[in-house]
Design a protein around this motif. Structure first.
Motif, mmCIF file in Angstrom:
data_model
loop_
_atom_site.group_PDB
_atom_site.id
_atom_site.type_symbol
_atom_site.label_atom_id
_atom_site.label_comp_id
_atom_site.label_asym_id
_atom_site.label_seq_id
_atom_site.Cartn_x
_atom_site.Cartn_y
_atom_site.Cartn_z
ATOM 1 N N VAL A 186 -81.977 65.000 11.023
ATOM 2 C CA VAL A 186 -83.369 64.692 11.313
ATOM 3 C C VAL A 186 -83.573 64.317 12.776
ATOM 4 C CG1 VAL A 186 -85.224 63.069 10.810
ATOM 5 C CG2 VAL A 186 -83.839 63.982 8.949
ATOM 6 N N SER A 187 -82.730 63.442 13.284
ATOM 7 C CA SER A 187 -82.954 62.928 14.633
ATOM 8 C C SER A 187 -81.675 62.312 15.159
ATOM 9 C CB SER A 187 -84.076 61.887 14.626
ATOM 10 O OG SER A 187 -84.375 61.464 15.941
ATOM 11 N N CYS A 188 -81.604 62.168 16.471
ATOM 12 C CA CYS A 188 -80.410 61.619 17.109
ATOM 13 C C CYS A 188 -80.804 60.988 18.437
ATOM 14 C CB CYS A 188 -79.400 62.744 17.330
ATOM 15 S SG CYS A 188 -77.958 62.294 18.313
ATOM 16 N N ILE A 189 -80.036 59.990 18.852
ATOM 17 C CA ILE A 189 -80.235 59.398 20.162
ATOM 18 C C ILE A 189 -78.889 59.114 20.801
ATOM 19 C CG2 ILE A 189 -80.383 57.017 19.279
ATOM 20 C CD1 ILE A 189 -82.571 56.566 21.477
ATOM 21 N N SER A 190 -78.824 59.364 22.092
ATOM 22 C CA SER A 190 -77.626 59.041 22.856
ATOM 23 C C SER A 190 -77.710 57.585 23.297
ATOM 24 C CB SER A 190 -77.524 59.940 24.087
ATOM 25 O OG SER A 190 -76.596 59.406 25.012
ATOM 26 N N MET A 191 -76.664 56.831 23.025
ATOM 27 C CA MET A 191 -76.671 55.414 23.391
ATOM 28 C C MET A 191 -76.405 55.224 24.886
ATOM 29 S SD MET A 191 -77.449 54.016 20.577
ATOM 30 C CE MET A 191 -77.062 52.259 20.593
ATOM 31 N N ILE A 192 -75.953 56.268 25.569
ATOM 32 C CA ILE A 192 -75.632 56.113 26.978
ATOM 33 C C ILE A 192 -76.789 56.500 27.880
ATOM 34 C CG2 ILE A 192 -74.608 58.382 27.388
ATOM 35 C CD1 ILE A 192 -72.366 56.823 28.919
#
Length: 125
Positions: A47-53
């Motif tokens: 569904v969705s993703c985010i890069s923590m960096i």
């Protein structure tokens, strides 16, 4: 690594929910957190993703414009704000993590490095 998902529930169509995924065990910020969902009888969908960096994000076409992913790096927590929910959004939602700097493409067969437990989202019509 542990991923703790929360925030699911029952909501009427058009309503909103916010899911949370608390991550622990990472020793650096080079990882991504994403959300997958699976409804009974249907294939799993990234569904969705985010890069923590760097905060870059990914959304599946089915949720673009309705869902928003964000992160609180100080708390190692990722949020998925789900607005204008539809009955077809009903599914068990799982948070997952990859040891990557940037979000990967979530094909149907994609398998993340780590899975959290699921949280059920039910949208009534």
């Amino acid at each position: 690594v542990q991923l703790q998902a929360s925030g699911g529930g029952l909501v009427q169509a058009g309503g909103s929910l916010r899911l949370s995924c608390a991550a622990s065990g990472f020793t650096h910020d080079d990882y991504t957190i994403g959300w997958f969902r699976q409804a009974p009888g249907k294939e799993r969908e990234g569904v969705s993703c985010i890069s923590m960096i760097d905060g870059s994000t990914y959304y599946a076409d089915s949720v673009k414009g309705r869902f928003a992913i964000s992160s609180d790096n100080a708390k190692n927590t990722v949020y998925l704000q789900m607005n204008n929910l539809k009955p077809e959004d009903t599914a068990k939602y799982y948070c997952a993590a990859d040891l990557l700097k940037l979000c990967p493409g979530y094909s149907g067969s994609y398998y993340p490095d780590y899975w959290g437990q699921g949280t059920l989202v039910t949208v009534s019509s």
